[in-house]
Design a protein around this motif. Structure first.
Motif, short mmCIF file in Angstrom:
data_model
loop_
_atom_site.label_atom_id
_atom_site.label_comp_id
_atom_site.label_asym_id
_atom_site.label_seq_id
_atom_site.Cartn_x
_atom_site.Cartn_y
_atom_site.Cartn_z
N THR A 124 -24.45 28.92 -27.05
CA THR A 124 -23.77 29.90 -27.98
C THR A 124 -24.68 31.09 -28.05
N PRO A 125 -25.92 31.32 -27.92
CA PRO A 125 -26.40 32.73 -27.80
C PRO A 125 -25.76 33.48 -26.83
N LEU A 126 -25.82 33.13 -25.57
CA LEU A 126 -25.16 33.78 -24.24
C LEU A 126 -23.68 34.12 -24.66
N LEU A 127 -22.91 33.11 -25.30
CA LEU A 127 -21.33 33.64 -25.43
C LEU A 127 -21.44 34.64 -26.48
N LYS A 128 -22.31 34.68 -27.59
CA LYS A 128 -22.17 35.29 -28.77
C LYS A 128 -22.72 36.81 -28.09
N HIS A 129 -23.68 37.00 -27.25
CA HIS A 129 -24.13 37.82 -26.76
C HIS A 129 -22.99 38.90 -25.61
N LEU A 130 -22.25 37.72 -25.02
CA LEU A 130 -21.22 38.50 -24.21
C LEU A 130 -20.02 39.02 -24.92
N ASN A 131 -19.49 38.24 -26.25
CA ASN A 131 -18.78 38.91 -27.24
C ASN A 131 -19.00 40.26 -27.51
N LYS A 132 -20.47 40.57 -28.01
CA LYS A 132 -20.53 41.91 -28.47
C LYS A 132 -20.45 42.80 -27.37
N CYS A 133 -20.83 42.13 -26.00
CA CYS A 133 -20.35 43.36 -24.95
C CYS A 133 -19.30 43.17 -24.29
N SER A 134 -18.15 42.58 -24.87
CA SER A 134 -16.93 42.17 -24.11
C SER A 134 -15.93 43.46 -23.74
N ASN A 135 -16.30 44.64 -24.09
CA ASN A 135 -15.61 45.69 -23.65
C ASN A 135 -16.30 46.14 -22.20
N GLN A 136 -17.26 45.56 -21.78
CA GLN A 136 -17.89 45.72 -20.37
C GLN A 136 -17.39 44.38 -19.59
N LEU A 137 -16.81 43.77 -19.99
CA LEU A 137 -16.35 42.81 -19.32
C LEU A 137 -15.04 42.95 -18.77
N LYS A 138 -14.83 42.55 -17.28
CA LYS A 138 -13.39 43.00 -16.74
C LYS A 138 -13.17 41.40 -15.81
N LEU A 139 -11.93 41.15 -15.66
CA LEU A 139 -11.55 40.00 -14.90
C LEU A 139 -11.66 40.53 -13.43
N SER A 140 -12.37 39.38 -12.70
CA SER A 140 -12.58 39.59 -11.39
C SER A 140 -11.26 39.79 -10.62
N THR A 141 -11.31 40.59 -9.42
CA THR A 141 -10.26 40.75 -8.68
C THR A 141 -10.40 40.01 -7.30
N PRO A 142 -9.55 39.93 -6.27
CA PRO A 142 -9.45 39.15 -5.02
C PRO A 142 -10.59 39.62 -4.19
N ASP A 143 -11.40 40.79 -4.27
CA ASP A 143 -12.31 41.25 -3.38
C ASP A 143 -13.68 40.88 -4.22
N GLN A 144 -13.66 40.17 -5.33
CA GLN A 144 -14.78 39.53 -6.09
C GLN A 144 -15.93 40.42 -6.17
N HIS A 145 -15.89 41.17 -7.46
CA HIS A 145 -17.08 42.20 -7.51
C HIS A 145 -18.28 41.39 -8.21
N LEU A 146 -19.41 41.83 -8.05
CA LEU A 146 -20.54 41.20 -8.55
C LEU A 146 -21.18 42.33 -9.71
N PRO A 147 -21.74 42.01 -10.78
CA PRO A 147 -22.10 40.59 -10.97
C PRO A 147 -20.74 39.98 -11.50
N LEU A 148 -20.72 38.49 -11.25
CA LEU A 148 -19.70 37.74 -11.33
C LEU A 148 -19.97 36.46 -12.53
N LEU A 149 -19.39 36.34 -13.50
CA LEU A 149 -19.64 35.22 -14.58
C LEU A 149 -18.59 34.15 -14.00
N ILE A 150 -19.08 32.95 -13.68
CA ILE A 150 -18.20 31.98 -13.46
C ILE A 150 -18.28 30.78 -14.68
N PHE A 151 -17.09 30.68 -15.09
CA PHE A 151 -16.86 29.61 -16.28
C PHE A 151 -16.67 28.25 -15.57
N LYS A 152 -17.58 27.28 -15.48
CA LYS A 152 -17.27 25.96 -15.05
C LYS A 152 -16.88 24.90 -16.24
#
Length: 129
Positions: A19-47
């Motif tokens: 929960t704390p991690l996801l709330k933090h990500l929500n606050k910074c969601s404008n800096q989150l982008k979907l990865s592309t085939p050339d797989q940029h880093l840093p990369l968050l992977i939801f398993k």
């Protein structure tokens, strides 16, 4: 895909330790982008049961590091995002979205002429029903 919808769904999907991690990500969601085939880093992977972070620190090593502890991920992302840099999110999500959320994303893809996204959401809609 809408990052905000993903994070909202993740908040309901993952255990309280995330929960704390996801709330933090929500606050910074404008800096989150979907990865592309050339797989940029840093990369968050939801398993299905965990969230992973692949990140490379040029000053430490030529190879990326994998973090799995939610508190470590939050600490590292806090430092990374505070510089204004982006974080990429894997396109492969194990999260269960509602039919309404999927349809919203289909409509958004139609408005934005996003053929790849449209195909993804239609496939997900077909598999959910």
């Amino acid at each position: 895909m809408n990052i905000d919808l993903l994070l909202d769904a993740a908040l309901h999907y993952y255990s309280e330790e995330f929960t704390p991690l996801l709330k933090h990500l929500n606050k910074c969601s404008n800096q989150l982008k979907l990865s592309t085939p050339d797989q940029h880093l840093p990369l968050l992977i939801f398993k299905p049961k965990d969230i992973y972070l692949w990140i490379k620190d040029e000053g430490v090593s030529d190879f990326p590091f994998l973090f799995t502890d939610p508190e470590e991920i939050m600490f590292i992302l806090y430092q990374h995002l505070s510089t204004g840099d982006e974080v990429f999110v894997s396109r492969e999500f194990p999260l269960h979205l509602t039919r309404e959320q999927i349809e919203e994303n289909i409509n958004k893809c139609l408005l934005e002429d996003d053929r790849e996204g449209f195909n993804y959401w239609v496939k997900l809609l077909k598999n959910s029903g």
